[in-house]
Structure formats: C-alpha cells, structure tokens
Design a protein around this motif. Sequence first.
Motif, short mmCIF file in Angstrom:
data_model
loop_
_atom_site.label_atom_id
_atom_site.label_comp_id
_atom_site.label_asym_id
_atom_site.label_seq_id
_atom_site.Cartn_x
_atom_site.Cartn_y
_atom_site.Cartn_z
N VAL A 10 0.84 -1.19 0.00
CA VAL A 10 0.00 0.00 0.00
C VAL A 10 0.88 1.25 0.00
O VAL A 10 1.79 1.37 0.82
CB VAL A 10 -0.92 0.01 1.24
CG1 VAL A 10 -1.85 1.22 1.20
CG2 VAL A 10 -1.72 -1.28 1.32
N GLY A 11 0.61 2.13 -0.93
CA GLY A 11 1.32 3.40 -0.99
C GLY A 11 0.36 4.56 -1.06
O GLY A 11 -0.78 4.42 -1.53
N TYR A 12 0.79 5.72 -0.59
CA TYR A 12 -0.08 6.91 -0.70
C TYR A 12 0.73 8.18 -0.49
O TYR A 12 1.71 8.19 0.26
CB TYR A 12 -1.22 6.87 0.31
CG TYR A 12 -2.45 7.60 -0.20
CD1 TYR A 12 -3.24 7.05 -1.18
CD2 TYR A 12 -2.79 8.86 0.29
CE1 TYR A 12 -4.36 7.70 -1.67
CE2 TYR A 12 -3.91 9.52 -0.18
CZ TYR A 12 -4.69 8.95 -1.16
OH TYR A 12 -5.78 9.61 -1.66
N THR A 51 -0.86 19.75 2.58
CA THR A 51 -1.90 19.03 3.33
C THR A 51 -1.25 18.14 4.38
O THR A 51 -1.71 18.10 5.54
CB THR A 51 -2.75 18.17 2.37
OG1 THR A 51 -3.34 19.02 1.39
CG2 THR A 51 -3.83 17.43 3.13
N TYR A 52 -0.18 17.45 4.01
CA TYR A 52 0.48 16.54 4.94
C TYR A 52 1.06 17.33 6.13
O TYR A 52 0.93 16.90 7.29
CB TYR A 52 1.60 15.81 4.21
CG TYR A 52 2.33 14.80 5.05
CD1 TYR A 52 1.73 13.59 5.42
CD2 TYR A 52 3.63 15.04 5.50
CE1 TYR A 52 2.40 12.67 6.19
CE2 TYR A 52 4.31 14.12 6.28
CZ TYR A 52 3.68 12.94 6.61
OH TYR A 52 4.34 12.01 7.40
N GLU A 102 3.01 -0.63 4.41
CA GLU A 102 2.46 0.70 4.13
C GLU A 102 3.62 1.66 3.88
O GLU A 102 4.49 1.83 4.74
CB GLU A 102 1.64 1.21 5.31
CG GLU A 102 0.42 0.39 5.63
CD GLU A 102 -0.34 0.92 6.84
OE1 GLU A 102 -1.49 0.52 7.04
OE2 GLU A 102 0.24 1.74 7.59
N LEU A 103 3.63 2.28 2.72
CA LEU A 103 4.68 3.24 2.36
C LEU A 103 4.00 4.56 2.04
O LEU A 103 3.43 4.75 0.96
CB LEU A 103 5.48 2.70 1.18
CG LEU A 103 6.23 1.40 1.49
CD1 LEU A 103 6.67 0.69 0.23
CD2 LEU A 103 7.43 1.68 2.40
N MET A 104 4.06 5.48 3.00
CA MET A 104 3.31 6.72 2.91
C MET A 104 4.22 7.93 2.72
O MET A 104 5.32 7.97 3.26
CB MET A 104 2.46 6.92 4.18
CG MET A 104 1.48 5.78 4.43
SD MET A 104 0.22 5.67 3.14
CE MET A 104 -0.54 4.12 3.54
N GLN A 105 3.73 8.85 1.99
CA GLN A 105 4.34 10.16 1.76
C GLN A 105 5.79 10.03 1.29
O GLN A 105 6.03 9.50 0.21
CB GLN A 105 4.23 11.02 3.03
CG GLN A 105 4.15 12.50 2.75
CD GLN A 105 2.96 12.94 1.91
OE1 GLN A 105 1.96 12.25 1.79
NE2 GLN A 105 3.08 14.09 1.27
N ASP A 106 6.79 10.45 2.08
CA ASP A 106 8.17 10.43 1.61
C ASP A 106 8.70 9.01 1.40
O ASP A 106 9.67 8.81 0.64
CB ASP A 106 9.07 11.16 2.62
CG ASP A 106 8.76 12.65 2.70
OD1 ASP A 106 8.16 13.19 1.74
OD2 ASP A 106 9.08 13.27 3.73
#
Length: 410
Positions: A317-319, A325-326, A354-358
């Motif tokens: 999962v990435g986002y 906003t972050y 989970e790989l989020m933002q940076d």
Amino acid sequence: MSREKQDGAQSPTLSDLVASPAALRAATTRPRRIALVAGESSGDALGAGLVNELRKRFPDAGFAGIGGDAMRLAGCDTWFDSGELAVMGLSEVLRHLPRLLKLRRALRERVLAWQPDVFIGIDAPDFNLGVERWLKQRDVRTVHYVSPSVWAWREKRAQKIGASADMVLCLFPMEPPIYARHGIDARFVGHPMADEMPMEPDQAAAREALGLHAYTPVLAVLPGSRLGEIERLAQTFLEAARSVAATVPYLQIVVPAANADCRSALEPLVARLSDLSPPPKLIDGQAREAMVAADVVLLASGTATLEAMLAKRPMVVGYKVAPWTYRIVKAFGMLKVERYALPNVLAGADLAPELMQDECTPSNLSAAVTNLFQHPEIVGALQPQYRELHEALRQDASARAADAIARLVR
C-alpha cells in the motif's frame, strides 16, 4: 406539530387522534414511508440492498429520495439522481456549491412534506448530515448509514454526527465503541462487500476473463480512482512495476482504470512501459477481477485495500497527499491512527506494508512487492488472517441494517 402533506391536506393533530378512533387507525396503519439519500455508485448499491431488505419487513412501504439505477430498480422513487451529489475535490465542490445548497433545501422541504417514518442518509456525510440534522430538529427520525472515519480523524466528530442521526449504522466493528463514548446509538452491521465476495476467489476464472496467462506471475497496479490520486501516484507505481518486472520473469502487469478520465490520464504513463515483455495491460474498470487475478497487488490506500483483502491477495500500500496538506495534518495532530490500510487497522497488525508520503518511492515499493513474489511463505501466512477478517465482516449487512431501522421505526 401539524404539517402539510404534498396534496395540501392537513396532518391529523394529537387532539384529532384522541377524539377520533378512525383517525388514529388511519394514522397508524398507513403504509410506511422511508426516505433515503445516496451519493455515488457505492451508496446507490448500499441503498438498493437496504430497500430490498426493508421491503421484506414492510411490504407496503413507499421509498423515495435520491438514488441511482440500482435504487430505482429496487423500487425507490428517486426525486433526484445520485449523480447530482457526485462531486470531488475542493475546487469542484466550490463550483457546484450554489446548486448543491439549492438541491439540499429542495430535498429537505420535500422530505418533510412527505412525512416519512424515517430518513436514511447513506454515506455522503457532507451532504447528508446537514439534512439529517435539519429533519431531526423537526421530529423526523434519522439514520446515518456508513460512519465517517471517526476512528482515524477527529473522534469528537462523533458528537456532531449524533446531533444529526438518531442511529448510526457502522460497517466496521471498531466504530460503535467510539460512538458509545459519546452516548450515541451506533450498530455494527457488517460490510456488504464481505457479503458479496466469495471466501475462496477464483483466480483462474479471473485471469481467463481478463485475457491473462494462467501460469505466469501477475501484478495488479491500482494507483487510485480519482484524477488527483493518479497524478500523485501513477508514475511512482508504474516505475516500481518496471523494477519488479526486471526481477520477476514473465511478469504480467494489469492496470485497471476506474473511468474514462482515469484511462486518459493513465494511457501515456502505461505506454512508457510498452517495451516490457509482455507489455502492461490497461483495462476499463474490472478492478476486483484484476485483484483476484493477481499474485500481488500494488495499490493506493483506501477502500480498495479492503477489497484486496477480501480477494485474499497480498498487497503493498502506498499513498501521498499534497505536501502542504500533509504538513497541516501532522502539525495539528488531526490523524489519530498508526496504521492506514484497512486490513492493518482491522487486524491491529501490519499485514500489508504501508509506504506513505516520503517513503512512497519507486525503489521502496518495488522492494516490498518483489519480496512478496519471492517469499510465498509470507503469502501463505496471510491467508488464514484474511479469512478471519472476512468472516468478521460477513454479517449479512443489508439485513442487519434493515432490522435495526425496523426497530427504530416501530
């Protein structure tokens, strides 16, 4: 409080009913009237299932409000089409705000004149909660079906939702305890998607339907169903897919496009991978089939992660959101969860990377996906956990929701 019906006749007052047994019998034996408002296709499907189940409990009931083709087929009189509520993004909402406010005023007045036994707002909280609150203040019983994500964002919103709805019907088991802390009646009814999807999905049939080879590895890439998500994620996801293809021989990459606009945005990005053998396959819709057909799914955080879990497929999962906003979300502590993907939230464990933002980079994503292809024991260990979650959510949601509403109405 006396109200006018649509035909101009006055509703019987309490004194009328006391004085006239005939008036009392007429008021208590008229067919039930149930108003519903659903936005977008997902809400329309929920509404249709609910209408079908409520009709079993109230065979003579009338159903009316806002819905789409599915609700109309179920027998709901749609005064307005659900497509009129399907606006996304701040700029689009602002552009349509005058029309939406006019629609909301017209709807609530029409609902009040119709005198329903209950009003059910299905999802679409920005529109429905305001309507529910206005009607509740005028003694109409109200239900909100599909809780906003109070478990993730600002729990105190539960109090505001309680000011709008006499009852909240929740799709996830961790939601009612949050409402209980605020003295609000909330019921877990299960998730309709868990009712729809088989416990053992047919991967071979899905591959045949999509024209994919039966015995070579498949990666499904789903960078989101909205243009903003595709702009932020698609290139990163597809670069990751290219790296995976360099490691996993004969990899088939399938990319579902949610609609025509998404397909137009994805086509030039997918074309950059046309030198791969076999080249990626861009398909229209059929996201569920793509997930069932896949060995591994690379996807954006959201409801699709639940669908991948119900398809029993390992996922990464990435986002990313807009940087400003972050920063705002982090600075004000608005996000209250450590995990984002629904399977991880439901399990209280890290089932999916989970790989989020940076951290959402091609190299990180490709490493996580390749790890799943190269370690089938990880995939095997996930299966019983996925089945346990599926069984917990498979509650015959439409029937349970209808039972709860029927008790409120009676």
